[in-house]
Structures are given as C-alpha cells and as structure tokens.
Motif scaffolding. Sequence first.
Motif, PDB file in Angstrom:
ATOM      1  N   PRO A 150       0.828  -1.217   0.000  1.00 50.68           N
ATOM      2  CA  PRO A 150       0.000   0.000   0.000  1.00 50.68           C
ATOM      3  C   PRO A 150       0.863   1.268   0.000  1.00 50.68           C
ATOM      4  O   PRO A 150       1.853   1.351   0.725  1.00 50.68           O
ATOM      5  CB  PRO A 150      -0.802  -0.116   1.304  1.00 50.68           C
ATOM      6  CG  PRO A 150      -0.770  -1.569   1.657  1.00 50.68           C
ATOM      7  CD  PRO A 150       0.563  -2.059   1.185  1.00 50.68           C
ATOM      8  N   VAL A 151       0.464   2.230  -0.818  1.00 50.18           N
ATOM      9  CA  VAL A 151       1.205   3.494  -0.929  1.00 50.18           C
ATOM     10  C   VAL A 151       0.230   4.654  -0.830  1.00 50.18           C
ATOM     11  O   VAL A 151      -0.764   4.714  -1.561  1.00 50.18           O
ATOM     12  CB  VAL A 151       1.975   3.582  -2.261  1.00 50.18           C
ATOM     13  CG1 VAL A 151       2.685   4.933  -2.370  1.00 50.18           C
ATOM     14  CG2 VAL A 151       2.984   2.448  -2.392  1.00 50.18           C
ATOM     15  N   LEU A 152       0.524   5.588   0.073  1.00 48.48           N
ATOM     16  CA  LEU A 152      -0.227   6.828   0.187  1.00 48.48           C
ATOM     17  C   LEU A 152       0.680   7.970  -0.256  1.00 48.48           C
ATOM     18  O   LEU A 152       1.773   8.130   0.280  1.00 48.48           O
ATOM     19  CB  LEU A 152      -0.714   7.048   1.612  1.00 48.48           C
ATOM     20  CG  LEU A 152      -1.621   8.274   1.826  1.00 48.48           C
ATOM     21  CD1 LEU A 152      -2.658   7.984   2.908  1.00 48.48           C
ATOM     22  CD2 LEU A 152      -0.816   9.514   2.223  1.00 48.48           C
ATOM     23  N   LEU A 153       0.234   8.741  -1.244  1.00 47.48           N
ATOM     24  CA  LEU A 153       1.011   9.856  -1.766  1.00 47.48           C
ATOM     25  C   LEU A 153       0.732  11.137  -0.977  1.00 47.48           C
ATOM     26  O   LEU A 153      -0.421  11.423  -0.650  1.00 47.48           O
ATOM     27  CB  LEU A 153       0.667  10.116  -3.230  1.00 47.48           C
ATOM     28  CG  LEU A 153       1.315   9.253  -4.312  1.00 47.48           C
ATOM     29  CD1 LEU A 153       0.855   9.740  -5.684  1.00 47.48           C
ATOM     30  CD2 LEU A 153       2.829   9.278  -4.220  1.00 47.48           C
TER      31      LEU A 153
ATOM     32  N   ALA B 266      -0.970   4.799  -6.939  1.00 48.76           N
ATOM     33  CA  ALA B 266      -1.185   5.167  -5.534  1.00 48.76           C
ATOM     34  C   ALA B 266      -2.525   4.615  -5.047  1.00 48.76           C
ATOM     35  O   ALA B 266      -3.509   4.591  -5.789  1.00 48.76           O
ATOM     36  CB  ALA B 266      -1.159   6.678  -5.373  1.00 48.76           C
ATOM     37  N   ASP B 267      -2.562   4.159  -3.809  1.00 53.09           N
ATOM     38  CA  ASP B 267      -3.799   3.671  -3.219  1.00 53.09           C
ATOM     39  C   ASP B 267      -4.635   4.805  -2.649  1.00 53.09           C
ATOM     40  O   ASP B 267      -5.856   4.690  -2.521  1.00 53.09           O
ATOM     41  CB  ASP B 267      -3.479   2.651  -2.116  1.00 53.09           C
ATOM     42  CG  ASP B 267      -2.764   1.442  -2.661  1.00 53.09           C
ATOM     43  OD1 ASP B 267      -3.413   0.597  -3.290  1.00 53.09           O
ATOM     44  OD2 ASP B 267      -1.529   1.349  -2.478  1.00 53.09           O
ATOM     45  N   ASP B 268      -3.970   5.903  -2.285  1.00 56.94           N
ATOM     46  CA  ASP B 268      -4.659   7.062  -1.728  1.00 56.94           C
ATOM     47  C   ASP B 268      -3.703   8.242  -1.795  1.00 56.94           C
ATOM     48  O   ASP B 268      -2.509   8.070  -2.094  1.00 56.94           O
ATOM     49  CB  ASP B 268      -5.084   6.778  -0.278  1.00 56.94           C
ATOM     50  CG  ASP B 268      -6.195   7.705   0.211  1.00 56.94           C
ATOM     51  OD1 ASP B 268      -6.591   8.614  -0.551  1.00 56.94           O
ATOM     52  OD2 ASP B 268      -6.649   7.528   1.356  1.00 56.94           O
ATOM     53  N   TYR B 269      -4.197   9.441  -1.511  1.00 56.42           N
ATOM     54  CA  TYR B 269      -3.333  10.611  -1.511  1.00 56.42           C
ATOM     55  C   TYR B 269      -3.876  11.632  -0.522  1.00 56.42           C
ATOM     56  O   TYR B 269      -5.055  11.627  -0.175  1.00 56.42           O
ATOM     57  CB  TYR B 269      -3.240  11.229  -2.911  1.00 56.42           C
ATOM     58  CG  TYR B 269      -4.534  11.821  -3.395  1.00 56.42           C
ATOM     59  CD1 TYR B 269      -4.887  13.139  -3.109  1.00 56.42           C
ATOM     60  CD2 TYR B 269      -5.436  11.047  -4.111  1.00 56.42           C
ATOM     61  CE1 TYR B 269      -6.089  13.676  -3.521  1.00 56.42           C
ATOM     62  CE2 TYR B 269      -6.650  11.568  -4.536  1.00 56.42           C
ATOM     63  CZ  TYR B 269      -6.966  12.877  -4.236  1.00 56.42           C
ATOM     64  OH  TYR B 269      -8.166  13.383  -4.633  1.00 56.42           O
TER      65      TYR B 269
END
Length: 221
Positions: free
Chosen positions: A75-78, A96-99
């Motif tokens: 999981p990656v949050l920007l 990206a999974d979320d930002y």
Amino acid sequence: MRLLLVEDDALLGDGIAEGLSDAGFVVDWLKDGESARLALMTEHSFDGVVLDIGLPRMDGLQLLAWIRRERAHLPVLLLTARDSIEDRIKGLDAGADDYLIKPFALGELCARVRALVRRGKGKHDGELCWQDLVLDPVHQSVQQAGQILNLTAMEYRLLHLLMANHPHYLSRPQFEEKLYGWQQDIESNTLDVHLSHLRKKLSNVVIRNARNLGWRLEEKE
C-alpha cells in the motif's frame, strides 16, 4: 504496523514521523527516492509507504512506478502539494492507493494509512477478539472481561501482534522487525522484559514461549 516514510522536507518529515509513531506505527524515514528504492529492495517487512512526490534523486512518481513493478501489493499513500485534478489523476493512475494534499491533519493521515494497510491485508479495521480479550486498533485500547487494561504503547503493540497472528507463533526476529525501526538500538533482553510485563497484566491468558518457535497466546490451564 511498520511504515516507510519518504519525505525530503526535514521539518515536515520529523512531524509526520513523530505523529505516526505516537499513533502506534513503527516508522523508518528516508529523504530521497533512490534510498527508499534500495531499502525496499532489501527490507520486506514494511506494511505500507507514505510517499512525497517531490523527492531528490528519484521523484515520488518514479518510485511509485518501481514499487508497482516490484512490490505490487504494497500500500502506498502519496503526499503532494499539487492540488490540480490532473496531478491527482496522474498519481492514482501511477498506482497510488490514496493521496493527501498538503497541508493535512495528522489524524487524517493516520486513519488513512491504517485503513490502507488493513485493506491490503484483506482485513477490516475492526476489533480483534480472542477469549475475553477485545483489542480496538482504532482507539488503541484493550479490554479483558469488559475491563480496560492499562497497557504501555509497547505492551499494546506486542498484544496486537500476538492476537493478529494467533494461533501462529511469532519468533524474536519477527517481533523485532515489526516493533523497531532502523534507528532504534535493541538490547538483547528488551523483548523479554516487555513480554514479562504484559504477562502480569493478563488474567486467564498465557503467553507461551516454545523453543525454536517463539511466542503465542494460549488459554490458562
């Protein structure tokens, strides 16, 4: 939960790392994209990445593209100061999974990261239950037989790992890679001391240590 934070702004990075740590995460902080890529190549215990876009050596979107090729399910949050619709679409399309757009509230960051990590593991962000123990990961509280347990932050993390992984044993290296970041020096008996303190606060529950296997929760005979 162990996180890799990649943020080149020293003041902002320090605040984020401290806020995430206070929320119960183990945080390793790097300040450029290439160092983060090398870390992810050799270290596989991270549960998620909080990633700034504007980074030296390798920018955040380039690193994100690499992560999606090599660590597809991480999981990656920007984090971005770019608030145009086009930039948001570009980040999400890159994987990206979320930002979050800067500036943001630390509470919202922690909640979003917690949700992403648990979603990545195929779990809901709900309570963990075993015997008469109930652990609430959102509020970081534990009850036993309806009574709140007064646990330290480390005792809570230990119990969370034991409950989340039950009935499997957790070895010393497995505990240490989840509980400590790179910057922390670990004395040889630190884990044993914390487990001993936790044992004293649990009734009708045993933290069993099996040679060459590790620790797990068992009901008291």
